[in-house]
Each structure stands twice: as C-alpha cells, then as structure tokens.
Design an enzyme around this catalytic site. Structure first.
Site, PDB file in Angstrom:
ATOM      1  N   TYR A 110      -1.511  -0.531  10.342  1.00  0.00           N
ATOM      2  CA  TYR A 110      -1.649  -0.823   8.911  1.00  0.00           C
ATOM      3  C   TYR A 110      -0.426  -0.288   8.158  1.00  0.00           C
ATOM      4  CZ  TYR A 110      -3.860  -0.997   4.266  1.00  0.00           C
ATOM      5  OH  TYR A 110      -4.155  -1.253   2.951  1.00  0.00           O
ATOM      6  N   SER A 169       0.863  -1.198   0.000  1.00  0.00           N
ATOM      7  CA  SER A 169       0.000   0.000   0.000  1.00  0.00           C
ATOM      8  C   SER A 169       0.890   1.235   0.000  1.00  0.00           C
ATOM      9  CB  SER A 169      -0.880   0.019   1.252  1.00  0.00           C
ATOM     10  OG  SER A 169      -1.527   1.281   1.382  1.00  0.00           O
TER      11      SER A 169
HETATM   12  N1  LIG Z   1      -8.751  -0.592  -1.438  1.00  0.00           N
HETATM   13  C1  LIG Z   1      -7.707   0.195  -1.288  1.00  0.00           C
HETATM   14  O1  LIG Z   1      -7.794   1.418  -1.437  1.00  0.00           O
HETATM   15  C2  LIG Z   1      -6.351  -0.407  -0.940  1.00  0.00           C
HETATM   16  C3  LIG Z   1      -5.249   0.442  -0.941  1.00  0.00           C
HETATM   17  C4  LIG Z   1      -4.007  -0.068  -0.638  1.00  0.00           C
HETATM   18  C5  LIG Z   1      -3.861  -1.411  -0.337  1.00  0.00           C
HETATM   19  N2  LIG Z   1      -4.955  -2.220  -0.323  1.00  0.00           N
HETATM   20  C6  LIG Z   1      -4.733  -3.624   0.002  1.00  0.00           C
HETATM   21  O2  LIG Z   1      -5.306  -4.425  -1.008  1.00  0.00           O
HETATM   22  C7  LIG Z   1      -5.622  -5.705  -0.476  1.00  0.00           C
HETATM   23  C8  LIG Z   1      -7.037  -6.058  -0.862  1.00  0.00           C
HETATM   24  O3  LIG Z   1      -7.902  -5.107  -0.257  1.00  0.00           O
HETATM   25  P1  LIG Z   1      -9.315  -4.691  -0.868  1.00  0.00           P
HETATM   26  O4  LIG Z   1      -9.353  -3.217  -0.878  1.00  0.00           O
HETATM   27  O5  LIG Z   1      -9.576  -5.463  -2.093  1.00  0.00           O
HETATM   28  O6  LIG Z   1     -10.247  -5.154   0.354  1.00  0.00           O
HETATM   29  P2  LIG Z   1     -11.571  -6.059   0.411  1.00  0.00           P
HETATM   30  O7  LIG Z   1     -12.054  -5.927   1.810  1.00  0.00           O
HETATM   31  O8  LIG Z   1     -12.475  -5.724  -0.698  1.00  0.00           O
HETATM   32  O9  LIG Z   1     -10.986  -7.529   0.163  1.00  0.00           O
HETATM   33  C9  LIG Z   1     -10.104  -8.109   1.081  1.00  0.00           C
HETATM   34  C10 LIG Z   1     -10.417  -9.584   1.191  1.00  0.00           C
HETATM   35  O10 LIG Z   1      -9.478 -10.164   2.119  1.00  0.00           O
HETATM   36  C11 LIG Z   1     -10.171 -11.117   2.899  1.00  0.00           C
HETATM   37  N3  LIG Z   1      -9.473 -11.372   4.162  1.00  0.00           N
HETATM   38  C12 LIG Z   1      -9.385 -10.568   5.241  1.00  0.00           C
HETATM   39  N4  LIG Z   1      -8.725 -11.197   6.231  1.00  0.00           N
HETATM   40  C13 LIG Z   1      -8.363 -12.413   5.748  1.00  0.00           C
HETATM   41  C14 LIG Z   1      -7.650 -13.510   6.285  1.00  0.00           C
HETATM   42  N5  LIG Z   1      -7.189 -13.501   7.543  1.00  0.00           N
HETATM   43  N6  LIG Z   1      -7.467 -14.589   5.506  1.00  0.00           N
HETATM   44  C15 LIG Z   1      -7.944 -14.627   4.245  1.00  0.00           C
HETATM   45  N7  LIG Z   1      -8.641 -13.630   3.678  1.00  0.00           N
HETATM   46  C16 LIG Z   1      -8.852 -12.525   4.445  1.00  0.00           C
HETATM   47  C17 LIG Z   1     -11.552 -10.485   3.112  1.00  0.00           C
HETATM   48  O11 LIG Z   1     -12.507 -11.459   3.514  1.00  0.00           O
HETATM   49  C18 LIG Z   1     -11.826  -9.860   1.756  1.00  0.00           C
HETATM   50  O12 LIG Z   1     -12.532 -10.747   0.907  1.00  0.00           O
HETATM   51  C19 LIG Z   1      -5.378  -5.597   1.029  1.00  0.00           C
HETATM   52  O13 LIG Z   1      -4.126  -6.158   1.346  1.00  0.00           O
HETATM   53  C20 LIG Z   1      -5.377  -4.113   1.276  1.00  0.00           C
HETATM   54  O14 LIG Z   1      -4.647  -3.760   2.423  1.00  0.00           O
HETATM   55  C21 LIG Z   1      -6.190  -1.747  -0.624  1.00  0.00           C
END
Ligand SMILES: NC(=O)c1ccc[n+]([C@@H]2O[C@H](COP(=O)([O-])OP(=O)(O)OC[C@H]3O[C@@H](n4cnc5c(N)ncnc54)[C@H](O)[C@@H]3O)[C@@H](O)[C@H]2O)c1
Length: 285
Positions: free
Chosen positions: A157, A144
């Site tokens: 985070y 991130s």
């Molecule tokens: N959305 C953003 O703006 C953003 C920005 C930077 C980084 N990220 C990173 O991208 C990745 C995906 O995030 P997203 O935005 O798609 O979120 P999201 O909540 O849409 O999807 C995340 C998924 O991870 C699963 N998850 C959570 N804990 C878990 C565990 N212990 N074991 C297995 N699965 C688990 C959840 O059930 C969910 O389906 C994450 O690592 C997040 O930190 C997202």
C-alpha cells in the site's frame, strides 16, 4: 453546453461517496463508478435527491484495474453527459499485508493493479477525452500519507501510494501544455469503512497521535477535491496536498522523546547553544 462533469472512481463508499455528494451539490454532473455494484446502486436515491434533474447523476459498475471498464466509463460520460472536465481516481483497497517474506505475489499484484494501474487507466482514458475536447481539465488522484513514509500502511500500500504521488507529478509535467492539471490528495486517517476495516477503534487511537482534535471525515477530503477541480486551483499542478489534521507536521516527534520541547514542561527561556553564553529558563506558574 451542459454543466461540468466529473467521473469519480470508488464512489460508493467513504471519500468517493462524500465527493459525489459535494460535486452534485455544487451542480456538477457526476458519473459515479465503483467495483461494488450493490453499494453504488444503494447510493443512487440519495444522490438523486441532491440533483436538480434526474440526468445529473449516473452510476456504473467499473473495476479500475480493467482497461475496458475504465474506457467504457469515460465513453459513457462523453456520450451521455456530453463532456468531461475532471476525473477523480480514488478507488482503493488496503491490499496485501504481512511480513515481506510471506506476501503472495498475486496479492502484491492485486494491490498495485487497483491502486496504481487504476490511477494510470483513469488518467490515460480521462486525458484522451480531455485532449479531444481541447479545453483542459483536472485529474485528481487519491494518494495517502502512507506514500510519504513507511509506517502508515502495509508495504505494498505504502509503495503503491508513493507511486501515485510521483505518477501525479510526472503526468502533471506532461499535460501542463494542454492545460490539464494533475494533483493528488494525501489523506491522513479518515473515518471510512476502509480505515475501520482492521477492527481497531481508529478514533481512540488517533486521539493521542493527531494534533487536530476532530476526527478526519470523508468530506474533509472531498472539499479539497472540489477546490482542486475548480478555478481556485487554476495555477496548481503536480502538487500533493496532505490533509491529515497535522499528523505529518509533527515529523518524527522527537520533542516527545528527548525533551526537546521544554515548553511542554512549563519552562520558558532561551537555549544559547554552544556560544559559551548561559542558557536562561524560568518555570511558568
Ligand atoms: N480512509 C483513510 O483513512 C484513507 C487514508 C489515506 C488514503 N485513503 C485512500 O482513499 C481512497 C478511498 O478510500 P476510502 O477510505 O474512502 O475507502 P472505502 O473502502 O470507504 O471506499 C473505497 C471504494 O473503492 C471501491 N473499490 C475498491 N476496489 C475497486 C476497484 N478495483 N475498482 C473500482 N472501485 C473499487 C470500493 O468498492 C469502495 O467503494 C483510497 O484510494 C484509499 O487508499 C484513505
């Protein structure tokens, strides 16, 4: 030998979900995993519709912080699909928040167990399989922009994502001789249930902050993951790719605060610094 196989964590939502669709469309076998079993099972019909055959996609309930779960998912890929080429360590949560003086130790540890231990376990077991096959492979970690500076996420985070970026570099060095590439992707603000879970109008907030006019979508990240998994990235390892619509390109944005960008005020010319020569400026009509 069957088609290339990718194991994706956090596959039931957001970025992981977009990655599943992308890799399926590109003909990969996908072992989709998520903590949220109901959400994963609900995606299966949509995933199956993208497949050339019913064996191209599988869903497993996996908690990335539990070693036995991760090991079982890798074993499933090897036994059922017959190969593994790429692991995308993507599962994530927002994690602990609040003043540093008040955060509960358990909440801190839970954050790190998903965001850092999860990446470690996916790498550990994924690499064991890649090593055994002996033809290299690719590990892709979702980091991130919060891992590159403070201020873009809660403390735990931010610290955890910084750890992911450096774990990526450290393992890239270790695994390069095996032709196993390890890279991370650092999304900016992407429209997913996670980024929208704070109850804010994320798109409206980003309209002022983000240089690129379109909102960040999960497929903007999934497309970079597909690139990193493929031959086009054959010489890339240890890299963290920022995909943020230009957010970090602006750095501290001092121009906006101390008038360092006269162009924004319709002035054009040259500042000759302390040379003793005169500055020159004219106003655009
Ligand atoms: N959305 C953003 O703006 C953003 C920005 C930077 C980084 N990220 C990173 O991208 C990745 C995906 O995030 P997203 O935005 O798609 O979120 P999201 O909540 O849409 O999807 C995340 C998924 O991870 C699963 N998850 C959570 N804990 C878990 C565990 N212990 N074991 C297995 N699965 C688990 C959840 O059930 C969910 O389906 C994450 O690592 C997040 O930190 C997202």
């Amino acid at each position: 030998m069957s088609q290339r196989c990718v194991l994706i964590t956090g596959a039931a939502s957001g970025i992981g979900l977009a990655a599943c669709s992308r890799f399926l469309r590109a003909g990969w076998s996908v072992v989709a995993t998520d903590y949220n079993e109901a959400a994963g099972l609900a995606q299966l019909p949509g995933w199956t519709a993208l497949c050339q055959d019913g064996e191209q996609v599988h869903f497993l309930r996996v908690d990335v912080s539990v070693e036995a779960d991760v090991a079982a998912a890798v074993a499933f890929a090897m036994e059922r699909v017959g190969r593994l080429d790429c692991v995308i360590n993507n599962a994530g949560i927002g994690g602990a928040f609040g003043p540093i003086t008040d955060i509960e130790v358990d909440d801190w540890d839970t954050t790190f167990s998903v965001l850092v231990r999860g990446v470690f376990l996916g790498t550990k077991h994924g690499v064991r399989a890649l090593k055994a096959q002996g033809r290299g492979g690719s590990i892709i970690n979702t980091a991130s922009i919060a891992g590159l500076a403070g201020g873009s996420g809660p403390q735990a985070y931010s610290a955890a994502k910084a750890a992911v970026i450096n774990l990526t570099r450290a393992t890239a060095l270790e695994l390069a001789p095996l032709r196993i590439r390890v890279n991370s992707v650092s999304p900016g603000v992407i429209r997913t249930p996670l980024s929208e879970s704070g109850g804010h109008d994320v798109a409206a907030a980003m309209a002022d902050l983000q240089p690129w006019p379109d909102a960040g979508e999960p497929d903007h990240i999934a497309s970079v993951m597909e690139f990193l998994a493929g031959a086009g990235a054959a010489f890339m390892t240890g890299e963290n790719i920022v995909v943020d619509g230009g957010l970090l390109a602006g750095g501290a944005r001092l121009d906006d605060r101390i008038g360092g960008n006269p162009g924004a005020r319709q002035l054009v010319g040259i500042n000759r610094g302390s040379t003793g020569e005169r500055h020159r400026a004219r106003r655009l009509k």
